[in-house]
Design a protein around this motif. Structure first.
Motif, PDB file in Angstrom:
ATOM      1  N   ALA A  72       1.322   9.773  -5.135  1.00 13.84           N
ATOM      2  CA  ALA A  72       1.941  11.060  -4.794  1.00 13.84           C
ATOM      3  C   ALA A  72       2.754  11.609  -5.962  1.00 13.84           C
ATOM      4  O   ALA A  72       2.727  12.816  -6.242  1.00 13.84           O
ATOM      5  CB  ALA A  72       2.818  10.910  -3.554  1.00 13.84           C
ATOM      6  N   ILE A  73       3.442  10.734  -6.664  1.00 10.30           N
ATOM      7  CA  ILE A  73       4.197  11.169  -7.840  1.00 10.30           C
ATOM      8  C   ILE A  73       3.249  11.695  -8.909  1.00 10.30           C
ATOM      9  O   ILE A  73       3.495  12.748  -9.517  1.00 10.30           O
ATOM     10  CB  ILE A  73       5.081  10.020  -8.379  1.00 10.30           C
ATOM     11  CG1 ILE A  73       6.196   9.727  -7.379  1.00 10.30           C
ATOM     12  CG2 ILE A  73       5.645  10.359  -9.752  1.00 10.30           C
ATOM     13  CD1 ILE A  73       6.926   8.437  -7.626  1.00 10.30           C
TER      14      ILE A  73
ATOM     15  N   SER B  97       0.834  -1.201   0.000  1.00  9.62           N
ATOM     16  CA  SER B  97       0.000   0.000   0.000  1.00  9.62           C
ATOM     17  C   SER B  97       0.869   1.251   0.000  1.00  9.62           C
ATOM     18  O   SER B  97       0.512   2.259  -0.611  1.00  9.62           O
ATOM     19  CB  SER B  97      -0.961   0.011   1.192  1.00  9.62           C
ATOM     20  OG  SER B  97      -0.290   0.270   2.399  1.00  9.62           O
ATOM     21  N   ALA B  98       2.021   1.196   0.643  1.00  9.40           N
ATOM     22  CA  ALA B  98       2.931   2.341   0.630  1.00  9.40           C
ATOM     23  C   ALA B  98       3.429   2.615  -0.783  1.00  9.40           C
ATOM     24  O   ALA B  98       3.581   3.773  -1.177  1.00  9.40           O
ATOM     25  CB  ALA B  98       4.104   2.083   1.578  1.00  9.40           C
ATOM     26  N   VAL B  99       3.658   1.573  -1.553  1.00 13.10           N
ATOM     27  CA  VAL B  99       4.063   1.746  -2.952  1.00 13.10           C
ATOM     28  C   VAL B  99       2.941   2.437  -3.732  1.00 13.10           C
ATOM     29  O   VAL B  99       3.185   3.375  -4.496  1.00 13.10           O
ATOM     30  CB  VAL B  99       4.416   0.383  -3.594  1.00 13.10           C
ATOM     31  CG1 VAL B  99       4.603   0.508  -5.096  1.00 13.10           C
ATOM     32  CG2 VAL B  99       5.664  -0.192  -2.945  1.00 13.10           C
ATOM     33  N   ALA B 100       1.713   1.995  -3.524  1.00  6.62           N
ATOM     34  CA  ALA B 100       0.579   2.607  -4.229  1.00  6.62           C
ATOM     35  C   ALA B 100       0.389   4.071  -3.816  1.00  6.62           C
ATOM     36  O   ALA B 100       0.126   4.934  -4.658  1.00  6.62           O
ATOM     37  CB  ALA B 100      -0.693   1.809  -3.962  1.00  6.62           C
ATOM     38  N   PHE B 101       0.520   4.339  -2.519  1.00  8.40           N
ATOM     39  CA  PHE B 101       0.428   5.733  -2.069  1.00  8.40           C
ATOM     40  C   PHE B 101       1.546   6.569  -2.695  1.00  8.40           C
ATOM     41  O   PHE B 101       1.325   7.697  -3.126  1.00  8.40           O
ATOM     42  CB  PHE B 101       0.508   5.824  -0.535  1.00  8.40           C
ATOM     43  CG  PHE B 101      -0.783   5.539   0.163  1.00  8.40           C
ATOM     44  CD1 PHE B 101      -1.898   6.340  -0.033  1.00  8.40           C
ATOM     45  CD2 PHE B 101      -0.888   4.474   1.040  1.00  8.40           C
ATOM     46  CE1 PHE B 101      -3.095   6.086   0.627  1.00  8.40           C
ATOM     47  CE2 PHE B 101      -2.079   4.205   1.707  1.00  8.40           C
ATOM     48  CZ  PHE B 101      -3.183   5.016   1.498  1.00  8.40           C
ATOM     49  N   GLY B 102       2.748   6.016  -2.757  1.00  5.92           N
ATOM     50  CA  GLY B 102       3.882   6.729  -3.355  1.00  5.92           C
ATOM     51  C   GLY B 102       3.688   6.989  -4.838  1.00  5.92           C
ATOM     52  O   GLY B 102       3.962   8.094  -5.328  1.00  5.92           O
ATOM     53  N   ASP B 103       3.212   5.989  -5.560  1.00  2.40           N
ATOM     54  CA  ASP B 103       2.930   6.183  -6.985  1.00  2.40           C
ATOM     55  C   ASP B 103       1.895   7.286  -7.180  1.00  2.40           C
ATOM     56  O   ASP B 103       2.019   8.122  -8.077  1.00  2.40           O
ATOM     57  CB  ASP B 103       2.426   4.883  -7.623  1.00  2.40           C
ATOM     58  CG  ASP B 103       3.518   3.838  -7.806  1.00  2.40           C
ATOM     59  OD1 ASP B 103       4.700   4.163  -7.585  1.00  2.40           O
ATOM     60  OD2 ASP B 103       3.173   2.692  -8.154  1.00  2.40           O
TER      61      ASP B 103
END
Length: 137
Positions: A96-97, A88-94
């Motif tokens: 945010a980009i 989920s952190a990866v999805a949140f980061g994507d």
């Protein structure tokens, strides 16, 4: 039986590996379509660079999918829960980009909380006070 021990919850969590692997394969073999998910234009001048970066993105997503499968089939509930929260952190980061580019973030942010919630359920957050920290289920 506590919610964290539910076989249905674990099957749903395991099934969440499928989109990661699918997005990864798509990014490797169809980079233009993968860029469309981010709502980013495909720059013709940097075609080789963009295709290479999309392959890297694809390999990352395939790894995440396999990590979810490994944690589900070979690991513990705690490893599966934390793997889902990491995904989920990866999805949140994507997202945010994408947000910094002005659009496309909701394509990522709409499913990221689902991974966090399922990971938390599997960890036992909803089983009782502090159960997930104590390792009790």
């Amino acid at each position: 039986m506590s919610l964290s021990q539910s076989a249905v919850i674990r099957m749903i969590a395991t099934g969440l590996a499928i989109p990661f692997i699918g997005f990864g394969i798509n990014a490797i073999f169809n980079p233009d379509r993968a860029l469309a998910i981010f709502e980013l234009p495909s720059p013709p001048a940097d075609r080789v660079l963009v295709d290479s970066l999309m392959a890297v993105y694809g390999i990352r997503n395939i790894f995440i999918g396999f990590a979810v499968y490994a944690a589900s089939f070979l690991g513990t509930s705690r490893s599966l829960g934390w793997t889902l929260i990491g995904a989920s952190a990866v999805a949140f980061g994507d997202g945010a980009i994408c947000w910094t580019h002005g659009h496309g973030q909701w394509g990522h942010w709409q499913y990221a909380p689902m991974f966090t919630l399922l990971g938390s359920v599997i960890l036992g957050v909803f089983d009782g006070p502090w159960a997930f920290l104590m390792g009790k289920k």
